[in-house]
Design a protein around this motif. Structure first.
Motif, PDB file in Angstrom:
ATOM      1  N   SER A   1      67.343  46.911  38.563  1.00  0.00           N
ATOM      2  CA  SER A   1      67.220  48.022  37.648  1.00  0.00           C
ATOM      3  C   SER A   1      65.769  48.230  37.260  1.00  0.00           C
ATOM      4  O   SER A   1      65.109  47.299  36.775  1.00  0.00           O
TER       5      SER A   1
ATOM      6  N   HIS B   1      63.179  50.284  34.847  1.00  0.00           N
ATOM      7  CA  HIS B   1      63.349  50.852  33.517  1.00  0.00           C
ATOM      8  C   HIS B   1      62.983  52.328  33.439  1.00  0.00           C
ATOM      9  O   HIS B   1      63.527  53.057  32.636  1.00  0.00           O
ATOM     10  N   ASN B   2      62.022  52.722  34.230  1.00  0.00           N
ATOM     11  CA  ASN B   2      61.497  54.081  34.124  1.00  0.00           C
ATOM     12  C   ASN B   2      61.702  54.820  35.433  1.00  0.00           C
ATOM     13  O   ASN B   2      61.436  54.293  36.498  1.00  0.00           O
TER      14      ASN B   2
ATOM     15  N   SER C   1      63.333  39.074  35.167  1.00  0.00           N
ATOM     16  CA  SER C   1      62.450  40.238  35.220  1.00  0.00           C
ATOM     17  C   SER C   1      61.273  39.999  36.159  1.00  0.00           C
ATOM     18  O   SER C   1      60.876  38.849  36.416  1.00  0.00           O
TER      19      SER C   1
ATOM     20  N   ASN D   1      58.095  42.409  36.219  1.00  0.00           N
ATOM     21  CA  ASN D   1      57.401  43.632  35.832  1.00  0.00           C
ATOM     22  C   ASN D   1      56.067  43.767  36.549  1.00  0.00           C
ATOM     23  O   ASN D   1      55.335  42.796  36.722  1.00  0.00           O
TER      24      ASN D   1
END
Lengths: 115, 114
Positions: B5, B7-8, B73, B75
């Motif tokens: 997934s 986020h943006n 995560s 990122n």
């Protein structure tokens, strides 16, 4: 050196026709993958080849889709009786070996449009 | 089921702004993690990867990513973006039980305004 090449770059076909998409992997890469990139579905795995065998076909969406690889090199993805939902960019990738520790190199894709 | 997934979906930044794109994955075992980038009109290419070791990995063009196992995560960050960073970015996971198949996030389109 030469990268992964795919042909044709664009293909427009009528609904119900069969199409063949070709992938030439990087020389020496034993693993080859097909993915599909479509609006709304993102990038989806279709099939994986190690040499000429396909140990993972789990992503093929229906029995209209098939693929083969010959000589441990070129691969062909065939879609029979194309439907409009088959419209997408079909990407091929290759890597030195099939485990996840190897970078996959992607080709430019074939944009398939079914009218 | 394994999933990724991002986020943006669409991010717009001015040049020199800092970038952080969020990515979370769902997988119970050992993973290899990647960020791929697709510049306009170009192929997908590898930006950076994490297999093991230092959870902070550096990639091309000044990008880096941090693997936080407890948060599932990975990122992506860049301290100062350039107009040439305009592209689509994909967070990608390979699970240890997979044959090599990659699971892609939905992608984030980054637009950098000059």
């Amino acid at each position: 050196g030469a990268g992964v090449s795919q042909s044709p770059s664009n293909k427009v076909t009528e609904k119900g026709k069969d199409v063949e998409l070709r992938c030439d992997p990087i020389s020496g890469h034993t693993a080859l993958y097909w993915y599909r990139q479509s609006l709304g579905q993102g990038l989806e795995f279709l099939i994986y080849f190690q040499g000429n065998s396909a140990p993972d076909k789990s992503g093929l969406p229906s029995d209209r889709f098939s693929a083969e690889r010959t000589g441990g090199s070129v691969s062909t993805l065939t879609i029979q009786r194309t439907q409009q939902e088959d419209s997408a960019v079909y990407l091929c990738a290759s890597s030195l070996a099939g485990q996840g520790g190897y970078e996959q190199y992607f080709g430019p894709g074939t944009r398939l449009t079914v009218t | 089921a394994q999933s990724v997934s991002q986020h943006n979906h669409h991010v717009i930044l001015s040049e020199a702004a800092s970038l952080e794109l969020g990515c979370n994955y769902s997988y119970g075992g050992t993973v290899n993690l990647f960020w791929y980038v697709q510049y306009p009109g170009q192929h997908l290419q590898l930006l950076l990867k994490y297999f093991s070791g230092d959870p902070l990995v550096k990639g091309i063009k000044g990008f880096e990513a941090e693997f936080i196992k407890s948060k599932f995560s990975f990122n992506l960050r860049k301290p100062s973006v350039q107009w040439s960073d305009t592209a689509e970015y994909f967070c990608v996971v390979h699970g240890s039980s997979n044959t090599g198949k990659l699971i892609f996030g939905q992608g984030t389109t980054l637009q950098v305004k000059p």
